[in-house]
Design a protein around this motif. Structure first.
Motif, PDB file in Angstrom:
ATOM      1  N   UNK A 102       0.824  -1.204   0.000  1.00 35.84           N
ATOM      2  CA  UNK A 102       0.000   0.000   0.000  1.00 35.84           C
ATOM      3  C   UNK A 102       0.862   1.260   0.000  1.00 35.84           C
ATOM      4  N   UNK A 103       1.900   1.250   0.807  1.00 35.57           N
ATOM      5  CA  UNK A 103       2.809   2.399   0.865  1.00 35.57           C
ATOM      6  C   UNK A 103       3.479   2.625  -0.489  1.00 35.57           C
ATOM      7  N   UNK A 104       3.908   1.547  -1.111  1.00 37.61           N
ATOM      8  CA  UNK A 104       4.532   1.648  -2.429  1.00 37.61           C
ATOM      9  C   UNK A 104       3.545   2.211  -3.450  1.00 37.61           C
ATOM     10  N   UNK A 105       2.317   1.715  -3.418  1.00 39.30           N
ATOM     11  CA  UNK A 105       1.305   2.217  -4.344  1.00 39.30           C
ATOM     12  C   UNK A 105       0.997   3.688  -4.091  1.00 39.30           C
ATOM     13  N   UNK A 106       1.103   4.125  -2.852  1.00 39.12           N
ATOM     14  CA  UNK A 106       0.853   5.529  -2.532  1.00 39.12           C
ATOM     15  C   UNK A 106       1.822   6.461  -3.240  1.00 39.12           C
ATOM     16  N   UNK A 107       2.990   5.958  -3.578  1.00 36.34           N
ATOM     17  CA  UNK A 107       3.976   6.769  -4.296  1.00 36.34           C
ATOM     18  C   UNK A 107       3.566   7.099  -5.713  1.00 36.34           C
ATOM     19  N   UNK A 108       2.558   6.417  -6.212  1.00 36.06           N
ATOM     20  CA  UNK A 108       2.116   6.648  -7.593  1.00 36.06           C
ATOM     21  C   UNK A 108       1.529   8.047  -7.755  1.00 36.06           C
ATOM     22  N   UNK A 109       1.113   8.664  -6.635  1.00 34.87           N
ATOM     23  CA  UNK A 109       0.555  10.022  -6.698  1.00 34.87           C
ATOM     24  C   UNK A 109       1.583  11.025  -7.214  1.00 34.87           C
ATOM     25  N   UNK A 110       2.848  10.714  -7.038  1.00 42.75           N
ATOM     26  CA  UNK A 110       3.888  11.666  -7.436  1.00 42.75           C
ATOM     27  C   UNK A 110       4.317  11.501  -8.897  1.00 42.75           C
ATOM     28  N   UNK A 111       3.716  10.537  -9.596  1.00 43.37           N
ATOM     29  CA  UNK A 111       4.066  10.353 -11.006  1.00 43.37           C
ATOM     30  C   UNK A 111       3.561  11.549 -11.807  1.00 43.37           C
ATOM     31  N   UNK A 112       4.395  12.030 -12.687  1.00 47.47           N
ATOM     32  CA  UNK A 112       3.999  13.119 -13.587  1.00 47.47           C
ATOM     33  C   UNK A 112       4.446  12.771 -14.991  1.00 47.47           C
ATOM     34  N   UNK A 113       3.790  13.391 -15.947  1.00 51.72           N
ATOM     35  CA  UNK A 113       4.202  13.100 -17.316  1.00 51.72           C
ATOM     36  C   UNK A 113       5.398  13.957 -17.703  1.00 51.72           C
ATOM     37  N   UNK A 114       6.171  13.442 -18.597  1.00 54.54           N
ATOM     38  CA  UNK A 114       7.355  14.145 -19.109  1.00 54.54           C
ATOM     39  C   UNK A 114       7.211  14.317 -20.617  1.00 54.54           C
ATOM     40  N   UNK A 115       6.002  14.655 -21.002  1.00 51.37           N
ATOM     41  CA  UNK A 115       5.717  14.738 -22.428  1.00 51.37           C
ATOM     42  C   UNK A 115       5.752  16.182 -22.924  1.00 51.37           C
ATOM     43  N   UNK A 116       6.536  17.020 -22.292  1.00 51.15           N
ATOM     44  CA  UNK A 116       6.538  18.445 -22.628  1.00 51.15           C
ATOM     45  C   UNK A 116       6.972  18.701 -24.069  1.00 51.15           C
ATOM     46  N   UNK A 117       7.806  17.824 -24.612  1.00 52.97           N
ATOM     47  CA  UNK A 117       8.249  18.016 -25.991  1.00 52.97           C
ATOM     48  C   UNK A 117       7.298  17.376 -26.986  1.00 52.97           C
ATOM     49  N   UNK A 118       6.360  16.586 -26.488  1.00 50.55           N
ATOM     50  CA  UNK A 118       5.393  15.947 -27.363  1.00 50.55           C
ATOM     51  C   UNK A 118       4.182  16.844 -27.537  1.00 50.55           C
ATOM     52  N   UNK A 119       3.458  16.602 -28.588  1.00 48.66           N
ATOM     53  CA  UNK A 119       2.213  17.338 -28.780  1.00 48.66           C
ATOM     54  C   UNK A 119       1.273  16.510 -29.639  1.00 48.66           C
ATOM     55  N   UNK A 120       0.042  16.897 -29.618  1.00 56.36           N
ATOM     56  CA  UNK A 120      -0.930  16.222 -30.452  1.00 56.36           C
ATOM     57  C   UNK A 120      -1.616  15.060 -29.751  1.00 56.36           C
ATOM     58  N   UNK A 121      -2.213  14.192 -30.574  1.00 58.33           N
ATOM     59  CA  UNK A 121      -3.006  13.080 -30.063  1.00 58.33           C
ATOM     60  C   UNK A 121      -2.179  12.070 -29.278  1.00 58.33           C
TER      61      UNK A 121
END
Length: 99
Positions: A24-43
């Motif tokens: 459960x503690x490990x799964x709680x860390x998933x809240x801090x995931x962010x995308x790194x798609x700043x150079x991507x765009x579109x669909x």
């Protein structure tokens, strides 16, 4: 009729509950995931961002289910322990009265 003994290992249950708490503690860390798609765009960026959000939400739902299971298991263990103590005491006192 033969005497029967029911053995219940509270130590194993406690260890299993602790493992679930670690998951459960490990799964709680998933809240801090962010995308790194700043150079991507579109669909494709939108699809990846949506997939990440879905994955985060699924992880948090799994964490909640595990936390609920832990609560139930701890309650069950407490009930088993109390009943075991009660029955053990009744057996001891019953044996003393008959002796």
């Amino acid at each position: 009729m033969t005497d029967q003994e029911i053995k219940f290992s509270f130590i194993n249950l406690k260890n299993n509950i602790n493992e679930l708490k670690n998951i459960s503690t490990t799964l709680g860390g998933i809240k801090s995931y962010t995308d790194c798609f700043s150079e991507s765009e579109g669909l494709s960026k939108e699809a990846l961002a949506k997939q990440l959000d879905t994955t985060i939400n699924a992880g948090l739902m799994l964490q909640k289910a595990i936390d609920d299971l832990v609560i139930d298991l701890e309650c069950a263990a407490k009930t088993f322990r109390e009943m075991d103590d009660t029955l053990s005491n009744q057996f001891k006192y019953c044996g003393r009265v008959n002796q």
